[in-house]
Write a protein that holds these residues in place. Structure first.
Motif, PDB file in Angstrom:
ATOM      1  N   LYS A   1       5.467 -15.866  16.347  1.00  0.00           N
ATOM      2  CA  LYS A   1       6.045 -14.985  15.333  1.00  0.00           C
ATOM      3  C   LYS A   1       4.971 -14.446  14.398  1.00  0.00           C
ATOM      4  CE  LYS A   1      10.726 -16.688  14.899  1.00  0.00           C
ATOM      5  NZ  LYS A   1      11.722 -17.296  14.014  1.00  0.00           N
ATOM      6  N   ARG A   2       5.151 -13.199  14.027  1.00  0.00           N
ATOM      7  CA  ARG A   2       4.328 -12.547  13.015  1.00  0.00           C
ATOM      8  C   ARG A   2       5.282 -11.954  11.983  1.00  0.00           C
ATOM      9  NH1 ARG A   2       0.761 -14.893  15.235  1.00  0.00           N
ATOM     10  NH2 ARG A   2      -1.048 -14.013  16.264  1.00  0.00           N
ATOM     11  N   TYR A   3       4.795 -11.811  10.775  1.00  0.00           N
ATOM     12  CA  TYR A   3       5.614 -11.288   9.690  1.00  0.00           C
ATOM     13  C   TYR A   3       4.926 -10.054   9.122  1.00  0.00           C
ATOM     14  CZ  TYR A   3       7.737 -15.760  10.344  1.00  0.00           C
ATOM     15  OH  TYR A   3       8.358 -16.827  10.920  1.00  0.00           O
ATOM     16  N   ARG A   4       5.705  -9.001   8.947  1.00  0.00           N
ATOM     17  CA  ARG A   4       5.133  -7.761   8.451  1.00  0.00           C
ATOM     18  C   ARG A   4       5.864  -7.321   7.196  1.00  0.00           C
ATOM     19  NH1 ARG A   4       5.478  -2.596  11.939  1.00  0.00           N
ATOM     20  NH2 ARG A   4       6.979  -1.892  10.416  1.00  0.00           N
ATOM     21  N   LEU A   5       5.084  -6.866   6.245  1.00  0.00           N
ATOM     22  CA  LEU A   5       5.619  -6.276   5.027  1.00  0.00           C
ATOM     23  C   LEU A   5       5.284  -4.791   5.054  1.00  0.00           C
ATOM     24  CD1 LEU A   5       4.200  -8.842   2.417  1.00  0.00           C
ATOM     25  CD2 LEU A   5       6.338  -8.991   3.703  1.00  0.00           C
ATOM     26  N   ASP A   6       6.256  -3.953   4.840  1.00  0.00           N
ATOM     27  CA  ASP A   6       6.036  -2.517   4.678  1.00  0.00           C
ATOM     28  C   ASP A   6       6.196  -2.213   3.195  1.00  0.00           C
ATOM     29  OD1 ASP A   6       5.674  -2.163   7.351  1.00  0.00           O
ATOM     30  OD2 ASP A   6       7.433  -0.906   7.667  1.00  0.00           O
ATOM     31  N   ILE A   7       5.168  -1.639   2.608  1.00  0.00           N
ATOM     32  CA  ILE A   7       5.168  -1.381   1.171  1.00  0.00           C
ATOM     33  C   ILE A   7       4.854   0.090   0.949  1.00  0.00           C
ATOM     34  CG2 ILE A   7       4.153  -2.032  -1.047  1.00  0.00           C
ATOM     35  CD1 ILE A   7       3.098  -4.588   0.479  1.00  0.00           C
ATOM     36  N   LEU A   8       5.725   0.776   0.216  1.00  0.00           N
ATOM     37  CA  LEU A   8       5.463   2.159  -0.173  1.00  0.00           C
ATOM     38  C   LEU A   8       4.974   2.117  -1.618  1.00  0.00           C
ATOM     39  CD1 LEU A   8       5.621   5.156   0.666  1.00  0.00           C
ATOM     40  CD2 LEU A   8       7.875   5.208  -0.393  1.00  0.00           C
ATOM     41  N   VAL A   9       3.807   2.709  -1.865  1.00  0.00           N
ATOM     42  CA  VAL A   9       3.185   2.601  -3.182  1.00  0.00           C
ATOM     43  C   VAL A   9       2.632   3.950  -3.610  1.00  0.00           C
ATOM     44  CG1 VAL A   9       0.990   1.869  -2.148  1.00  0.00           C
ATOM     45  CG2 VAL A   9       1.471   1.272  -4.505  1.00  0.00           C
ATOM     46  N   LYS A  10       2.703   4.241  -4.901  1.00  0.00           N
ATOM     47  CA  LYS A  10       2.043   5.431  -5.412  1.00  0.00           C
ATOM     48  C   LYS A  10       0.546   5.223  -5.236  1.00  0.00           C
ATOM     49  CE  LYS A  10       5.309   7.063  -8.833  1.00  0.00           C
ATOM     50  NZ  LYS A  10       5.508   7.464 -10.215  1.00  0.00           N
ATOM     51  N   ARG A  11      -0.161   6.277  -4.878  1.00  0.00           N
ATOM     52  CA  ARG A  11      -1.605   6.149  -4.659  1.00  0.00           C
ATOM     53  C   ARG A  11      -2.321   5.640  -5.892  1.00  0.00           C
ATOM     54  NH1 ARG A  11      -4.465  10.944  -3.126  1.00  0.00           N
ATOM     55  NH2 ARG A  11      -6.219   9.539  -3.095  1.00  0.00           N
ATOM     56  N   SER A  12      -1.798   5.947  -7.065  1.00  0.00           N
ATOM     57  CA  SER A  12      -2.428   5.488  -8.298  1.00  0.00           C
ATOM     58  C   SER A  12      -2.360   3.974  -8.451  1.00  0.00           C
ATOM     59  CB  SER A  12      -1.796   6.167  -9.513  1.00  0.00           C
ATOM     60  OG  SER A  12      -0.413   5.887  -9.560  1.00  0.00           O
ATOM     61  N   ARG A  13      -1.470   3.323  -7.704  1.00  0.00           N
ATOM     62  CA  ARG A  13      -1.324   1.861  -7.779  1.00  0.00           C
ATOM     63  C   ARG A  13      -1.853   1.160  -6.526  1.00  0.00           C
ATOM     64  NH1 ARG A  13       4.262  -0.339  -9.185  1.00  0.00           N
ATOM     65  NH2 ARG A  13       2.984  -2.128  -9.690  1.00  0.00           N
ATOM     66  N   GLU A  14      -2.391   1.915  -5.593  1.00  0.00           N
ATOM     67  CA  GLU A  14      -2.831   1.335  -4.322  1.00  0.00           C
ATOM     68  C   GLU A  14      -3.942   0.302  -4.502  1.00  0.00           C
ATOM     69  OE1 GLU A  14      -4.407   2.660   0.107  1.00  0.00           O
ATOM     70  OE2 GLU A  14      -4.422   4.116  -1.513  1.00  0.00           O
ATOM     71  N   LYS A  15      -4.909   0.597  -5.332  1.00  0.00           N
ATOM     72  CA  LYS A  15      -6.028  -0.321  -5.534  1.00  0.00           C
ATOM     73  C   LYS A  15      -5.537  -1.655  -6.088  1.00  0.00           C
ATOM     74  CE  LYS A  15     -10.536  -0.758  -7.703  1.00  0.00           C
ATOM     75  NZ  LYS A  15     -11.499  -0.222  -8.655  1.00  0.00           N
ATOM     76  N   ALA A  16      -4.635  -1.615  -7.070  1.00  0.00           N
ATOM     77  CA  ALA A  16      -4.087  -2.851  -7.639  1.00  0.00           C
ATOM     78  C   ALA A  16      -3.327  -3.637  -6.577  1.00  0.00           C
ATOM     79  CB  ALA A  16      -3.175  -2.529  -8.821  1.00  0.00           C
ATOM     80  N   LEU A  17      -2.581  -2.939  -5.716  1.00  0.00           N
ATOM     81  CA  LEU A  17      -1.859  -3.596  -4.637  1.00  0.00           C
ATOM     82  C   LEU A  17      -2.831  -4.281  -3.683  1.00  0.00           C
ATOM     83  CD1 LEU A  17       0.653  -4.237  -2.897  1.00  0.00           C
ATOM     84  CD2 LEU A  17       0.348  -1.983  -1.847  1.00  0.00           C
TER      85      LEU A  17
END
Length: 190
Positions: free
Chosen positions: A123-139
């Motif tokens: 098993k593998r687990y995947r997270l799909d995250i939609l983020v504003k580009r301005s917050r991408e670095k913090a993510l």
């Protein structure tokens, strides 16, 4: 010498404008792109008229090239700073991490989780995250801290509809309209 300096400065303005115009066209913001394009054309014509008025003045030609190169750097920095748009970040994990999912959601990220299968059937687990580009670095920093061995792929979606992020944007927009003294009914009647 004054003309050469003026040409460099105009290139420092026009090339970042070209970058912004391109970004706006790609993002579907045609009206903003059109306005920037008009300003761009004006600066372009003026700078080229200075160069073509005396083709023996090599200093002006060099100034154009130097200004253009510097403008590319400025345009890239400006685009990076503005960070217009969204990114989709896919995070593949070896083990389920509910704490990470909860942490991401508590910080306002929209997260969808999936269970998949690896090469050998594990098993593998995947997270799909939609983020504003301005917050991408913090993510990305958060993911590096919480899951340093995660496989992460980020890409720019061209279109999306529905979901957590869209709902939260609509709520924020409605709140702004309410704070500005207009209601949904007033907006519809306009």
């Amino acid at each position: 010498m004054f003309e050469a300096l003026l040409i460099v400065l105009m290139q420092f303005v026009i090339v970042p404008l070209t970058t912004l115009r391109t970004v706006f066209v790609v993002k579907g913001r045609i009206q903003q792109a059109s306005m920037i394009g008009g300003l761009e054309a004006l600066i372009y014509v003026i700078s080229l008229s200075l160069i073509f008025s005396d083709l023996t003045n090599y200093m002006n030609m060099i100034a154009y090239a130097v200004g253009y190169a510097g403008g590319v750097i400025l345009g890239g920095k400006l685009e990076e700073k503005l960070a217009i748009g969204y990114r989709t970040v896919n995070v593949s994990l070896m083990q389920r991490n509910e704490q990470l999912t909860d942490l991401l959601r508590s910080q306002g990220y929209g997260v969808t989780t999936f269970i998949g299968e690896g090469r050998d059937g594990e098993k593998r687990y995947r997270l799909d995250i939609l983020v504003k580009r301005s917050r991408e670095k913090a993510l990305m920093e958060l993911l590096e801290t919480e899951e340093p061995k995660a496989f992460i792929v980020a890409y720019e979606p061209t279109n999306f509809k529905g979901g957590y992020l869209v709902k939260s944007m609509k709520r924020a927009g409605n709140k702004m309209k309410k704070d500005n003294g207009t209601t949904k009914d007033e907006e519809k009647s306009k």
